[in-house]
Design a protein around this motif. Sequence first.
Motif, PDB file in Angstrom:
ATOM      1  N   TYR A   1       0.836  -1.206   0.000  1.00 16.97           N
ATOM      2  CA  TYR A   1       0.000   0.000   0.000  1.00 16.97           C
ATOM      3  C   TYR A   1       0.869   1.254   0.000  1.00 16.97           C
ATOM      4  O   TYR A   1       0.657   2.176  -0.785  1.00 16.97           O
ATOM      5  N   ARG A   2       1.871   1.277   0.864  1.00 14.86           N
ATOM      6  CA  ARG A   2       2.776   2.436   0.927  1.00 14.86           C
ATOM      7  C   ARG A   2       3.538   2.612  -0.384  1.00 14.86           C
ATOM      8  O   ARG A   2       3.726   3.737  -0.857  1.00 14.86           O
TER       9      ARG A   2
ATOM     10  N   VAL B   1      -5.913   3.696  -5.728  1.00  9.37           N
ATOM     11  CA  VAL B   1      -5.184   2.870  -4.754  1.00  9.37           C
ATOM     12  C   VAL B   1      -5.933   2.870  -3.428  1.00  9.37           C
ATOM     13  O   VAL B   1      -6.190   1.804  -2.851  1.00  9.37           O
ATOM     14  N   LYS B   2      -6.296   4.034  -2.939  1.00  9.04           N
ATOM     15  CA  LYS B   2      -6.989   4.119  -1.654  1.00  9.04           C
ATOM     16  C   LYS B   2      -8.335   3.406  -1.691  1.00  9.04           C
ATOM     17  O   LYS B   2      -8.670   2.650  -0.775  1.00  9.04           O
TER      18      LYS B   2
ATOM     19  N   PHE C   1      -7.953  -0.504  -1.774  1.00  5.97           N
ATOM     20  CA  PHE C   1      -7.612  -1.107  -0.495  1.00  5.97           C
ATOM     21  C   PHE C   1      -8.770  -1.008   0.498  1.00  5.97           C
ATOM     22  O   PHE C   1      -8.978  -1.907   1.301  1.00  5.97           O
TER      23      PHE C   1
ATOM     24  N   ALA D   1      -2.314  -6.163  -7.018  1.00  3.67           N
ATOM     25  CA  ALA D   1      -1.713  -4.915  -6.543  1.00  3.67           C
ATOM     26  C   ALA D   1      -0.261  -4.807  -7.004  1.00  3.67           C
ATOM     27  O   ALA D   1       0.195  -3.722  -7.382  1.00  3.67           O
TER      28      ALA D   1
END
Length: 91
Positions: free
Chosen positions: A13-14, A36-37, A40, A59
């Motif tokens: 994620y980062r 992306v946000k 997730f 991902a």
Amino acid sequence: MASSSRAQVLSLYRMLLRESTKFPSYNYRTYALRRVKDGFRENIAVDNPKALDVLLNQARESLAVIKRQVAIGQYYTTQKTVVEGLSNRNV
């Protein structure tokens, strides 16, 4: 979710967020960050290990696509948008 899986997910994620901020174009940058946000957030409750592996692979593929697009986007200069221009001025 196992702690190693959780660490993998957070790390991925980062990396996706960090790479998305490198887009030279404001529109692509905000779109990538939002996708992306949202992606997730949609899958926050996934407990099935097989489904989690599939999502992690997707991902990782998305991360590779973002990296390629950022590299290509840096070859071409674009004109700054009005939104970007406002953030650089002392108003």
